[in-house]
Design an enzyme around this catalytic site. Structure first.
Site, PDB file in Angstrom:
ATOM      1  N   HIS A   1      30.034  73.469 -29.377  1.00 17.51           N
ATOM      2  CA  HIS A   1      30.267  72.465 -29.447  1.00 17.51           C
ATOM      3  C   HIS A   1      31.737  72.481 -28.966  1.00 17.51           C
ATOM      4  CE1 HIS A   1      30.272  68.015 -30.531  1.00 17.51           C
ATOM      5  NE2 HIS A   1      31.505  68.188 -31.100  1.00 17.51           N
TER       6      HIS A   1
ATOM      7  N   PHE B   1      41.124  63.437 -34.501  1.00  8.79           N
ATOM      8  CA  PHE B   1      40.546  64.859 -35.071  1.00  8.79           C
ATOM      9  C   PHE B   1      41.565  65.962 -35.093  1.00  8.79           C
ATOM     10  CE2 PHE B   1      37.390  68.111 -35.210  1.00  8.79           C
ATOM     11  CZ  PHE B   1      36.142  67.697 -35.299  1.00  8.79           C
TER      12      PHE B   1
ATOM     13  N   ILE C   1      39.431  72.995 -31.432  1.00  4.06           N
ATOM     14  CA  ILE C   1      39.519  74.504 -32.436  1.00  4.06           C
ATOM     15  C   ILE C   1      38.130  75.078 -32.407  1.00  4.06           C
ATOM     16  CG2 ILE C   1      40.141  75.811 -34.638  1.00  4.06           C
ATOM     17  CD1 ILE C   1      42.290  73.410 -34.924  1.00  4.06           C
TER      18      ILE C   1
HETATM   19  N1  INI Z   1      37.415  66.686 -31.245  1.00  6.04           N
HETATM   20  C1  INI Z   1      38.651  67.213 -31.057  1.00  6.04           C
HETATM   21  O1  INI Z   1      39.683  66.770 -30.973  1.00  6.04           O
HETATM   22  N2  INI Z   1      38.778  68.782 -31.531  1.00  6.04           N
HETATM   23  C2  INI Z   1      37.748  69.390 -32.066  1.00  6.04           C
HETATM   24  O2  INI Z   1      37.912  70.391 -32.186  1.00  6.04           O
HETATM   25  C3  INI Z   1      36.654  68.716 -32.217  1.00  6.04           C
HETATM   26  N3  INI Z   1      35.121  69.631 -32.539  1.00  6.04           N
HETATM   27  O3  INI Z   1      35.394  70.850 -32.546  1.00  6.04           O
HETATM   28  O4  INI Z   1      34.579  68.973 -32.875  1.00  6.04           O
HETATM   29  C4  INI Z   1      36.185  67.181 -31.767  1.00  6.04           C
HETATM   30  N4  INI Z   1      35.094  66.977 -31.877  1.00  6.04           N
HETATM   31  C5  INI Z   1      35.160  65.249 -31.689  1.00  6.04           C
HETATM   32  C6  INI Z   1      34.801  64.744 -30.394  1.00  6.04           C
HETATM   33  O5  INI Z   1      36.026  64.726 -29.748  1.00  6.04           O
HETATM   34  C7  INI Z   1      34.375  63.325 -30.379  1.00  6.04           C
HETATM   35  O6  INI Z   1      35.293  62.503 -31.064  1.00  6.04           O
HETATM   36  C8  INI Z   1      32.800  63.152 -31.128  1.00  6.04           C
HETATM   37  O7  INI Z   1      31.997  63.891 -30.517  1.00  6.04           O
HETATM   38  C9  INI Z   1      32.436  61.669 -30.774  1.00  6.04           C
HETATM   39  O8  INI Z   1      32.161  61.386 -29.422  1.00  6.04           O
END
Ligand code: INI
Length: 156
Positions: free
Chosen positions: A91, A25, A85
């Site tokens: 979230h 991500f 971020i």
């Molecule tokens: N994951 C991140 O590494 N950074 C982020 O900013 C982020 N946001 O903002 O949503 C994020 N979301 C995904 C999360 O880590 C999981 O992969 C997802 O929720 C599935 O379990």
């Protein structure tokens, strides 16, 4: 400090096996953290063959992957890299909070040092600043800390 025994790590005692767990991500930022971490390890003498990169979907998944790696017992330190971020919803708080708590929990439960190389920032600009531009590269800093901890743990 005369007559006091001081035990501390160095950055010159490179031998060790390192896993780098990397969230996909926000990959444009996190890949730069990964480059910084690998570059720092290799330039301090770690053999590329002693570095394993493990990719996970997001920062949320870093702790459970780190736990699995630590439980196998074949690395001396783990470097967890990600970028959370802030967006318009809560979230961010959940993902950043659980990543931090989770990584701390795994480190304490397993005794394997796990570096927290996860950016938790308000803006993309702040993330870019910390991934190889004006505020340095937090991946490289996490790798330095890993070197120090591996060196320290050899002595404890
Ligand atoms: N994951 C991140 O590494 N950074 C982020 O900013 C982020 N946001 O903002 O949503 C994020 N979301 C995904 C999360 O880590 C999981 O992969 C997802 O929720 C599935 O379990």
């Amino acid at each position: 400090m005369k007559d006091i025994k001081v035990i501390e790590g160095t950055f010159t005692d490179a031998a060790g096996r390192y896993a780098i767990v990397v969230a996909r991500f926000n990959s444009f930022v996190v890949e730069a953290l990964l480059e910084g971490a690998v570059d720092t390890l290799v330039r301090h003498g770690v053999k590329p063959a002693d570095i394993t990169v493990v990719r996970v979907p997001g920062a949320w998944e870093l702790p459970v992957a780190a736990k699995r790696i630590a439980d196998k017992g074949d690395v001396d330190a783990i470097i967890a890299l990600g970028a959370v971020i802030r967006g318009g919803t809560a979230h961010f708080e959940y993902v950043a909070g659980e990543a931090a708590k989770g990584i701390a929990g795994v480190q304490n439960a397993t005794g394997v040092p796990i570096m927290f190389g996860v950016l938790t920032v308000d803006t993309i600009e702040q993330a870019i600043e910390r991934s190889g531009t004006k505020a340095g590269n937090k991946g490289g800093e996490a790798a330095l800390t890993a070197l120090e901890m591996v060196s320290l743990f050899k002595q404890l």
